[in-house]
Design an enzyme around this catalytic site. Sequence first.
Site, PDB file in Angstrom:
ATOM      1  N   ASP A 421     -27.038 -39.659  -9.469  1.00  0.00           N
ATOM      2  CA  ASP A 421     -27.918 -39.163  -8.410  1.00  0.00           C
ATOM      3  C   ASP A 421     -27.501 -37.843  -7.768  1.00  0.00           C
ATOM      4  O   ASP A 421     -28.327 -37.206  -7.118  1.00  0.00           O
ATOM      5  CB  ASP A 421     -28.105 -40.233  -7.329  1.00  0.00           C
ATOM      6  N   TYR A 502     -35.247 -44.935  -4.415  1.00  0.00           N
ATOM      7  CA  TYR A 502     -34.315 -45.726  -3.598  1.00  0.00           C
ATOM      8  C   TYR A 502     -33.888 -45.033  -2.319  1.00  0.00           C
ATOM      9  O   TYR A 502     -33.663 -43.833  -2.307  1.00  0.00           O
ATOM     10  CB  TYR A 502     -33.039 -46.026  -4.382  1.00  0.00           C
TER      11      TYR A 502
HETATM   12 CU   LIG Z   1     -31.445 -51.499  -7.508  1.00  0.00          CU
END
Ligand SMILES: [Cu+2]
Length: 816
Positions: A421, A502
Site C-alpha cells: 500500500d 480499506y
Molecule cells: Cu481485509
Amino acid sequence: MRCSFAAVSGFLALIGAVQAAPKAERLRLPIAYAQKLAAVQEATAPAAKAVVQDSVANASQIDPSYAPTVTAPKDNVFASLTNDEAAAVIKFCHEQDSLNLTAAENATAWDNQITVVDVLMPNKTDALAYLDGDGDKPKRYAVVTVSHGASEEPYIEFIGVGPLPVTAETSLVDLSWLSTKGQARVHKYNADEDAWGDWFAEIASDIQDITKDLINGTVTGSDDDDFDIWGVDPLWHRDGRVVQWVTFWAHVSEDTFGYDATTLLPQGLFFRADTTGREKANWAVTGWLYNDQFFASTKEFRAAWASGTLKKTEQTNSPLVASYEDAWYGTDRVGDAYPDDERLPPVEVAPDGQRFKVDEDRRYVEWMDFSFYFTFTRDTGLRLYDVTYGGKRILFELGLQEAVAHYAGNDPVQAGTSYLDTYYGFGPYAFQLVKGYDCPAYATYFNATFHAAEESKTHRDAICVFERDMGGPIQRHSSGSYISVTKDIALVLRTVSTVGNYDYTFSYTFHLDGTIETKVSASGYIQSAFYAGNEEYGYQIRKGLSGSMHDHVLTFKADMDIGGTKNSVAKHAVVPVEVDYPWNDGLKRNTMHLQRSYLDQETGFNWGGGTHSLLLIVNKDETDDFGQPIGYRIMPSIGNGHSLTIKDSPNLLNSAHFTQEHVYFTKQKDTEPRVANAMNSVDPAHPIVDFGKFLDGESLDQEDVVVWFNLGMLHVPDQTDLPNTVQTKAQASMLISPHNYLPSNPARRSRQMVRIDYGTEGKASKLHTFGKKVRPEGTIDAAAAYPNLWSYAGDEGVRKFPYDPDHPFNETDSIA
Ligand SMILES: [Cu+2]
Ligand SMILES: *[C@@H]1O[C@H](CO)[C@@H](O)[C@H](O)[C@H]1NC(C)=O
Ligand SMILES: *[C@@H]1O[C@H](CO)[C@@H](O)[C@H](O)[C@H]1NC(C)=O
Ligand SMILES: *[C@@H]1O[C@H](CO)[C@@H](O)[C@H](O)[C@H]1NC(C)=O
Ligand SMILES: *[C@@H]1O[C@H](CO)[C@@H](O)[C@H](O)[C@H]1NC(C)=O
Ligand SMILES: *[C@@H]1O[C@H](CO)[C@@H](O)[C@H](O)[C@H]1NC(C)=O
Ligand SMILES: *[C@@H]1O[C@H](CO)[C@@H](O)[C@H](O)[C@H]1NC(C)=O
Ligand SMILES: *[C@@H]1O[C@H](CO)[C@@H](O)[C@H](O)[C@H]1NC(C)=O
C-alpha cells in the site's frame, strides 16, 4: 483471605519502601523520573495521612479552555517539507537540464515528470548529535520521485535535493545508498497504465454482445460504462513478458446511489493481457476465463459462446437494486432501529481543558512523563520521533513501514493480488477526520500536507491527539477496610488512511505506566471475489459473492534506544521442565523455568501460538538495583503478531521479505532506514529495498537495535463484513512496555486515584482524593461535544509549478 489489618499494614509498608527509595545515582535509571518520584512522595505523603478534602485552592472550578503550549527543546528536524520548500525544490529540479522535466500538469506517459516531493529524513547519527548535544542542526534535504517516461525503457528514480533552503550550494544528490541493490531506481513497468485502460475498453467493447449476455452489461469506453476493468497488483513478470489478469467490476454510478462499492461487485469474467513493451501493437490478449473455463484467445472464447458450449454460471452479482433500502452494499442506516437509539449515547468530554502541552509549529507534544515529535510523509503518513519517557529517549522512531494485503483464489485476479500500500501512499489518503466520530470533538487536530504531481495537498484536521479515559482502572485493590483505584488515563495520537477500499485507523496510545501501544484497526469495503468454485478461498457471503480471504500484514519500525543506543535483545523463555528439588523426597515435579538468553544476531522471531517468550530490548550496561539490565518489553496485545500465511509469494518475490515472521531485529544503519521502498511493487523481483538483505548476520550484542514488528489479521470475511468490515475483529496491536526499567509502577504518581476507607460501620470513613479537583463546578458545553459537521471541508490543493502562494490552485478532484 481478607484480613484488614494485614492489608493496611502492608499498604503502610509499601509507602515506607517508596520513601526509602534509593537516590537517582544508585538507581542508574531515568534520573528525571527518580527526582520526580521524590517530589511526588512529598506531595502524596500528607494525603496518605488524612486529607479528606482538596488541597488545591478553588480546585473544583473547571476551565474547558485550558490549553497549555510549550516550546519544543529543539527544532523538528523530521518535519514535512513546507509548501514553500516543496515549491523551491520543484523549481530547482525544473532548472536541471539533466532531468529534462515536463510540468506535471502537461506531462504524458512519454515525458519525465516529478510525481512526489518529500522530506529526506536526516540520518540518525546527525539527528542524535543535534538532539542530544551541541551538534549542528542536520542539513535538510528533499527526496524527489522522478518518473522518466521519455524513453523505451521508462524508470522511476529517487533523487535527493539539498541542502535546503535552495541556494547556490544546493544540488541533486545521488540516493543509491538507500537501496539494497545500489540503485535508487526501478523499471517503470506500469508507465502506460492510462493507455492500457483505453485498450481494455476496446477489448471489452469488441465482445459487447457476449458481456451483455453473460454479465448483463457493456463497456464501450464511455462515462456510463457498466463496468470498471482492472486486476492484479503487482504485475506478473514471466519469461521477460509483463502479464496481467484483469476482471470486470460493476461500476456503481449515481443511479445506483453512488456507493464506493465496486470491490463488492466482481463479475467473474477475466482476461489475460500481455502488455510487454510500450507499443500497443505488441500488446495481446492471451486468454479468457469464465466459470472455470479457460480459452487461449478471444476467438476461441467467442466460438464457445456462439456455439452454446460455454457453461454459464447460475450465479449473478448484479449491482442493480429496486430501491434505496435494497442497496445491500450501501452503508447508510437500514433496518429496525435499536431501542432508545434516537437518544444521545455517552460522549467523551474534556471538562477541564487539555492536560497536555503542544508546540504546534514544531509538532511536539508533552504529556505526563512522555514527549515526542511527529511528522507526516506521503508514503507512510504519521510518524513519531524522539519519544522520551522520564526525560530519556526510548524510541528514536516509531511508525508504519508498509502494509501488505495478500489475497488467494482459484481465479487469477484474486490469486495475483498482493497490494503493497505505500505504492498508493498513506499520506494522500489520510482524509480529514470526523470530529466526534474518528476522535473526540475536544481532540487537538493537525493538518497533514503532502506534495504530489507538483501540487501540495492539505488534508485539514487529519491528525488528532487527545487524552482519554480508557473506561476502567489501570490499578485497583480492595480489602476488607479500604479500596484503592486509579483511572486508566491515556494520550492517543491518531490518523486514518483510506487506501482504496480499506480504511486503516492508526492509534498510538501512551499509558501512565510508561507503556506505548501501537494499534491498527481496519474497516471499509472488502475486496471480494465472484463466487464460483472457490469455497477453499473463503465463504460465500451473498449470491454470486465470495468474501475472498486474505492476510493483512502491517509492518512498523520501532527504533528503540533504552538507556542509550547500545542495546541487546533478550529472550526470556518460560519453559516446562521437570525438577528434582532437595525437598521433594525424590519425586521430580513438573514445573516451569524462566530461561534467559540473548538473540545474538539479526533475526526474525515468531511468537507462535502462545507468548511463552518475553522479548526485551535491554541495555546490559545499565542495570537496576539488582544487577538486571534495564529494558523495555515488546509484546503483542491484540492479535498475537502476524505474518503472511503464503510462503515465498509468487506475487511479492523480493519486495516483502519482512512479512515472513512476526518481528525482526536488525542493527540500525543510516543506509537501512526503511523496510521497503514505495515503488517495490512496480518491479517486485528487483526492488529498490529488499529487506532480506538487511538480515546479514550482524551482531545484536550492545548495538543500536531496530525492531520491525508486524501487526495484522487473517481476514476471512463472513456476511457481517457486508457492507463494511467492522473493527471489532479487524484490529491488532503491540505494546512497548517498561521491564525492569522503573523501580515501581509510575501510574502511582497519578492524582486520578481515590482511596476509600470503610470500616465495620457499613459506610465510608475517609476519602483520599490526592489533590485533584473533585465534584467539579462549572458548565460542560454540550454543543462542544457535538461539533457542527458542516465544517467538514475536504482537501485544499496548492499548485507548485508554477507556484503562486497568494493564489492557491484549488482543484480537488484527484488528491492522490
Ligand atoms: Cu481485509
Ligand atoms: C473560585 O472560582 C470562581 C470562578 O472562577 C470565582 O468566581 C471565585 O471567586 C473563586 N473563589 C476563590 C475562593 O478563589
Ligand atoms: C501546459 O501547457 C500549456 C499549453 O501549452 C501552457 O500554456 C502551460 O504554461 C503549461 N503549463 C506549465 C505548468 O508549464
Ligand atoms: C526530453 O523529453 C522529451 C519528452 O518530454 C523527449 O522528446 C526528448 O527526447 C527528451 N530529451 C532528451 C535529451 O532526452
Ligand atoms: C440487467 O440489467 C437491466 C438494466 O440494464 C436490469 O433491468 C435487469 O434487472 C438486470 N438483470 C439482472 C439479472 O440483474
Ligand atoms: C489547515 O489547513 C487549512 C486549509 O489549508 C488552513 O486554512 C488552516 O489554516 C490550516 N491550519 C493550520 C493550523 O495550519
Ligand atoms: C546519510 O548516510 C548515508 C550512509 O552513510 C550517506 O551516504 C549519506 O551521505 C548521509 N546523508 C547525509 C545527508 O549526510
Ligand atoms: C477556485 O478557484 C477558482 C478560480 O480561481 C475560483 O473562481 C473559485 O472561487 C475557487 N473556489 C474556491 C472554493 O476557492
